[in-house]
Design a protein around this motif. Structure first.
Motif, short mmCIF file in Angstrom:
data_model
loop_
_atom_site.label_atom_id
_atom_site.label_comp_id
_atom_site.label_asym_id
_atom_site.label_seq_id
_atom_site.Cartn_x
_atom_site.Cartn_y
_atom_site.Cartn_z
N THR A 121 0.03 18.01 9.95
CA THR A 121 1.09 17.36 10.72
C THR A 121 1.63 16.14 9.99
O THR A 121 2.83 15.87 10.01
CB THR A 121 0.57 16.98 12.11
OG1 THR A 121 -0.04 18.11 12.71
CG2 THR A 121 1.68 16.47 13.01
N SER A 122 0.77 15.40 9.34
CA SER A 122 1.19 14.18 8.65
C SER A 122 2.13 14.46 7.48
O SER A 122 2.84 13.57 7.02
CB SER A 122 -0.03 13.41 8.15
OG SER A 122 -0.77 14.22 7.24
N ARG A 123 2.19 15.71 7.00
CA ARG A 123 3.03 16.04 5.85
C ARG A 123 4.31 16.79 6.24
O ARG A 123 5.05 17.24 5.37
CB ARG A 123 2.22 16.88 4.86
CG ARG A 123 1.01 16.11 4.32
CD ARG A 123 0.33 16.84 3.22
NE ARG A 123 1.24 16.95 2.08
CZ ARG A 123 1.02 17.76 1.05
NH1 ARG A 123 -0.05 18.51 1.01
NH2 ARG A 123 1.87 17.82 0.05
N LEU A 124 4.58 16.95 7.53
CA LEU A 124 5.75 17.69 7.97
C LEU A 124 7.06 17.06 7.49
O LEU A 124 8.03 17.77 7.21
CB LEU A 124 5.77 17.80 9.50
CG LEU A 124 4.81 18.82 10.10
CD1 LEU A 124 4.87 18.78 11.62
CD2 LEU A 124 5.11 20.21 9.59
N ALA A 125 7.11 15.77 7.36
CA ALA A 125 8.33 15.10 6.90
C ALA A 125 8.72 15.55 5.50
O ALA A 125 9.91 15.58 5.16
CB ALA A 125 8.14 13.59 6.94
N THR A 150 13.60 18.77 3.99
CA THR A 150 14.71 19.19 3.13
C THR A 150 14.79 20.71 2.94
O THR A 150 15.77 21.21 2.42
CB THR A 150 14.58 18.53 1.75
OG1 THR A 150 13.33 18.90 1.18
CG2 THR A 150 14.66 17.01 1.86
N LEU A 151 13.76 21.42 3.36
CA LEU A 151 13.74 22.88 3.20
C LEU A 151 14.52 23.55 4.33
O LEU A 151 14.51 23.07 5.47
CB LEU A 151 12.30 23.41 3.19
CG LEU A 151 11.42 22.94 2.04
CD1 LEU A 151 10.01 23.47 2.24
CD2 LEU A 151 11.97 23.41 0.71
N PRO A 152 15.21 24.67 4.03
CA PRO A 152 15.89 25.38 5.12
C PRO A 152 14.87 25.97 6.09
O PRO A 152 13.79 26.39 5.68
CB PRO A 152 16.66 26.49 4.39
CG PRO A 152 16.00 26.62 3.07
CD PRO A 152 15.36 25.31 2.74
N ALA A 153 15.23 25.95 7.36
CA ALA A 153 14.31 26.45 8.39
C ALA A 153 14.96 27.58 9.18
O ALA A 153 16.18 27.62 9.34
CB ALA A 153 13.92 25.32 9.32
N ALA A 154 14.14 28.49 9.63
CA ALA A 154 14.60 29.59 10.49
C ALA A 154 13.46 29.94 11.43
O ALA A 154 12.29 29.67 11.15
CB ALA A 154 14.99 30.79 9.66
N GLY A 155 13.81 30.56 12.53
CA GLY A 155 12.80 30.90 13.53
C GLY A 155 12.17 32.25 13.30
O GLY A 155 12.52 33.00 12.38
N THR A 156 11.25 32.61 14.17
CA THR A 156 10.53 33.87 14.04
C THR A 156 11.41 35.09 14.33
O THR A 156 11.15 36.17 13.82
CB THR A 156 9.29 33.90 14.96
OG1 THR A 156 9.71 33.65 16.30
CG2 THR A 156 8.27 32.86 14.53
#
Length: 199
Positions: free
Chosen positions: A27-31, A35-41
């Motif tokens: 959790t501490s490294r989520l920031a 910058t990465l693209p995100a998409a859902g399941t």
């Protein structure tokens, strides 16, 4: 295709470029991932279906064999000796045909419904009372292909026939894209000998 494998699908396989991986992140490294693209399941499921990638949770049942899913290309080594199920794999690949085959279904999106896993696949148009030839295993909306699904159908189901899926009471027309052809297997090309006493 993996070394020692065999591909039933004709032409280039859409999973050639498939490189899905999962990673656990603190959790501490989520920031760092912002910058990465995100998409859902749901998007991931649509990409998996479009890449013809069966999944144990959705496509497998107690009767499943690798040939039905074209898994000989990526998950089975035909030149290795002794592994669980080797006899079945070798016999179907060399002498027989898989009883079912995986197909990609392009669904009519007019009614904006997707069939649930387990929905019946029938031969013919919605106004026909065609025979049940298979079941849907997964469905999704793809960003380019529209509504699609994977289904396991009988080997004998005609590849050119129109299909209909019951999506919660709505009959959805579909066409199949062949992944595993009806003639898959029987690669040894053993000649049939006439029966004794036959004329």
């Amino acid at each position: 295709m993996q070394p020692g494998g065999f591909q039933y699908a004709a032409g280039e396989h859409p999973a050639e470029g498939w490189s899905y991986r999962e990673a656990l992140v603190e959790t501490s490294r989520l920031a760092e991932l912002a910058t990465l693209p995100a998409a859902g399941t749901l998007a991931l499921e649509a990409l998996r279906i479009a890449a013809w990638r069966p999944r144990a949770v959705t496509e497998l049942d107690e009767r499943a064999i690798p040939h039905e899913f074209d898994w000989l290309r990526s998950a089975v080594h035909l030149a290795k000796g002794c592994y669980r199920g080797q006899e079945t794999v070798a016999k179907v690949h060399n002498l027989g045909h898989p009883p079912r085959r995986l197909v990609l279904l392009h669904l009519d999106g007019s009614d904006a419904v997707l069939p649930d896993a387990g929905a019946e696949v029938r031969l013919g148009r919605p106004d026909d009372e065609g025979a049940v030839v298979g079941r849907v295993t997964a469905s999704a909306r793809h960003h380019e292909l529209g509504p699609i699904a994977l289904a396991l159908v009988k080997r004998s189901a005609d590849v050119a026939s129109e299909l209909t899926i019951d999506a919660a009471g709505v009959l959805v027309p579909a066409v199949q894209q062949v992944i595993v052809p009806p003639g898959a297997g029987a690669t040894a090309d053993v000649p049939r000998l006439p029966r004794l006493g036959a004329r």
